[in-house]
Design a protein around this motif. Structure first.
Motif, short mmCIF file in Angstrom:
data_model
loop_
_atom_site.label_atom_id
_atom_site.label_comp_id
_atom_site.label_asym_id
_atom_site.label_seq_id
_atom_site.Cartn_x
_atom_site.Cartn_y
_atom_site.Cartn_z
N GLY A 198 27.65 -81.20 48.33
CA GLY A 198 27.03 -80.48 47.23
C GLY A 198 25.65 -79.97 47.58
N GLU A 199 24.88 -80.77 48.32
CA GLU A 199 23.55 -80.33 48.75
C GLU A 199 23.65 -79.15 49.70
OE1 GLU A 199 21.69 -83.73 50.46
OE2 GLU A 199 21.59 -84.85 48.58
N LEU A 200 24.65 -79.17 50.58
CA LEU A 200 24.81 -78.08 51.54
C LEU A 200 25.19 -76.78 50.85
CD1 LEU A 200 26.70 -79.90 54.43
CD2 LEU A 200 24.36 -79.05 54.49
N THR A 201 26.14 -76.83 49.93
CA THR A 201 26.54 -75.60 49.25
C THR A 201 25.40 -75.05 48.40
OG1 THR A 201 27.55 -76.89 47.46
CG2 THR A 201 28.99 -76.15 49.24
N ALA A 202 24.56 -75.93 47.87
CA ALA A 202 23.41 -75.48 47.08
C ALA A 202 22.42 -74.68 47.91
CB ALA A 202 22.71 -76.67 46.43
N THR A 203 22.45 -74.86 49.22
CA THR A 203 21.55 -74.10 50.10
C THR A 203 22.27 -72.96 50.82
OG1 THR A 203 21.93 -75.66 51.94
CG2 THR A 203 20.07 -76.11 50.48
N GLY A 204 23.53 -72.69 50.43
CA GLY A 204 24.22 -71.52 50.96
C GLY A 204 25.32 -71.77 51.95
N THR A 205 25.53 -73.02 52.39
CA THR A 205 26.62 -73.33 53.32
C THR A 205 27.95 -73.26 52.58
OG1 THR A 205 25.21 -74.78 54.62
CG2 THR A 205 27.57 -75.06 54.89
N ALA A 206 28.94 -72.65 53.20
CA ALA A 206 30.28 -72.61 52.63
C ALA A 206 31.08 -73.79 53.17
CB ALA A 206 30.98 -71.30 52.99
N VAL A 207 31.93 -74.35 52.32
CA VAL A 207 32.71 -75.54 52.68
C VAL A 207 34.18 -75.29 52.41
CG1 VAL A 207 33.20 -77.95 52.04
CG2 VAL A 207 30.83 -77.17 52.28
N VAL A 208 35.02 -75.63 53.40
CA VAL A 208 36.47 -75.65 53.22
C VAL A 208 36.91 -77.08 53.48
CG1 VAL A 208 38.71 -74.82 54.03
CG2 VAL A 208 36.75 -73.25 53.94
N ILE A 209 37.56 -77.68 52.49
CA ILE A 209 37.94 -79.09 52.58
C ILE A 209 39.40 -79.24 52.18
CG2 ILE A 209 36.97 -79.46 50.27
CD1 ILE A 209 36.46 -82.38 51.05
N SER A 210 40.17 -79.95 52.98
CA SER A 210 41.54 -80.28 52.59
C SER A 210 41.55 -81.67 51.99
CB SER A 210 42.49 -80.21 53.79
OG SER A 210 42.20 -81.22 54.75
N THR A 211 42.36 -81.85 50.94
CA THR A 211 42.39 -83.14 50.26
C THR A 211 43.71 -83.30 49.53
OG1 THR A 211 41.29 -84.56 48.64
CG2 THR A 211 41.23 -82.19 48.23
N HIS A 212 44.15 -84.57 49.41
CA HIS A 212 45.30 -84.89 48.57
C HIS A 212 44.86 -85.23 47.15
CE1 HIS A 212 48.60 -84.86 51.44
NE2 HIS A 212 47.84 -85.47 52.31
N ASP A 213 43.57 -85.38 46.94
CA ASP A 213 43.04 -85.84 45.66
C ASP A 213 42.74 -84.64 44.77
OD1 ASP A 213 41.55 -86.92 43.54
OD2 ASP A 213 40.78 -88.53 44.81
N LEU A 214 43.60 -84.40 43.79
CA LEU A 214 43.42 -83.24 42.93
C LEU A 214 42.21 -83.37 42.03
CD1 LEU A 214 47.10 -82.46 41.88
CD2 LEU A 214 45.83 -81.66 43.87
N ALA A 215 41.84 -84.61 41.68
CA ALA A 215 40.64 -84.82 40.86
C ALA A 215 39.40 -84.41 41.63
CB ALA A 215 40.54 -86.28 40.42
N VAL A 216 39.35 -84.73 42.92
CA VAL A 216 38.23 -84.31 43.76
C VAL A 216 38.21 -82.79 43.88
CG1 VAL A 216 37.37 -84.29 46.14
CG2 VAL A 216 37.99 -86.45 45.06
N ALA A 217 39.36 -82.19 44.10
CA ALA A 217 39.43 -80.73 44.21
C ALA A 217 38.89 -80.06 42.94
CB ALA A 217 40.86 -80.29 44.48
N ALA A 218 39.30 -80.57 41.79
CA ALA A 218 38.83 -80.00 40.52
C ALA A 218 37.34 -80.21 40.34
CB ALA A 218 39.60 -80.64 39.36
#
Length: 267
Positions: A198-218
């Motif tokens: 969250g800190e990284l995206t707040a400074t402009g970094t883009a993130v691609v993350i794979s996950t099985h956890d739909l709650a985390v994705a949301a």
């Protein structure tokens, strides 16, 4: 479906003149010319988070690996920060699903994080004060500054995963690719990793993350992409993480509960 929790820090302001961090157009991915994932159309902007979800074998890891050169772009195009593959490889920092670093190898947590600096300085050059400071700052972001001198192999599984995320952070790339970074980690490590992202995206970094956890994705994603051999849906979490979409994409992995929720079962 329950209301997603807060996504955390407000992303940095986007600048239209800058190229997308990641753009995928009419793409198919696979290995040695064989396509295992097709029909992918995605754009990830500066400061955005894209979550890839889907059952085991859906192609999530294959998509991420294709950007790093560990899998093949079979059809279509992929650009990273405006540069097409394969010339774009090396512009993104990568956290693999399974780390190949031997836990018995006598290196400290700080040593592992410093490996993330080699992309910037080259393997043949010694690290300097700025590199060591960047490594310590990355460890601090994942809550492990006090373990900098601890041997990597003596850390818990969750702590080792946090060190690997710190290694990617230390690379200071504008695109961060994480393949199931929360798989099997403890709750503390999960929250530390998500907070750092969250800190990284707040400074402009883009993130691609794979996950099985739909709650985390949301919770963390600006966009969610549902994959299973092909792209089934992509868009805002509330538009994509619906029982209808999940039932179609997951097939017999999706079980409808009496209260209207959908439970996903890995078999």
């Amino acid at each position: 479906m329950a209301e997603p929790p807060s996504a955390g820090p407000v992303p940095a302001q986007r600048h239209a003149s800058q190229p997308a961090a990641l753009r995928i157009e009419a793409a198919g991915f696979g290995y040695r010319g064989t396509t295992v994932l097709r029909d992918v159309e995605l754009t990830v902007g500066e400061g955005q988070t894209l979550a890839l979800v889907g059952p085991n074998g859906a192609g999530k890891s294959t998509l991420i690996k294709s950007v790093t050169g560990l899998a093949d772009l079979v059809t279509g195009s992929v650009t990273v920060l405006g540069r097409a593959l394969p010339k774009a490889r090396g512009l993104a920092a990568y956290v693999p699903q399974a780390e190949t670093l031997d836990p018995d190898f006598p290196v400290s947590a700080a040593d592992v994080v410093l490996m993330g600096r080699y992309r910037r300085i080259g393997w043949w050059r010694p690290t300097g004060r700025a590199d060591r400071d960047a490594a310590l700052a990355a460890l601090d972001r994942v809550g492990l500054a006090d373990r900098a001198r601890t041997r990597f192999g003596l850390l818990s599984g969750g702590q080792r995963q946090r060190v690997l995320v710190a290694r990617a952070i230390a690379a200071e790339a504008r695109l961060l690719l994480l393949d199931e970074p929360l798989n099997g980690v403890d709750a503390t490590s999960q929250e530390r990793i998500l907070s750092a992202l969250g800190e990284l995206t707040a400074t402009g970094t883009a993130v691609v993350i794979s996950t099985h956890d739909l709650a985390v994705a949301a919770r963390i994603a600006d966009q969610v992409c549902v994959l299973n051999g092909r792209q089934w849906a992509a868009g805002a979490p509330r538009e994509v993480l619906t029982p209808e979409v999940l039932r179609e994409a997951y097939g017999n992995h999706a079980v409808d509960l009496p209260d209207g929720r959908t439970m996903l079962v890995e078999t």
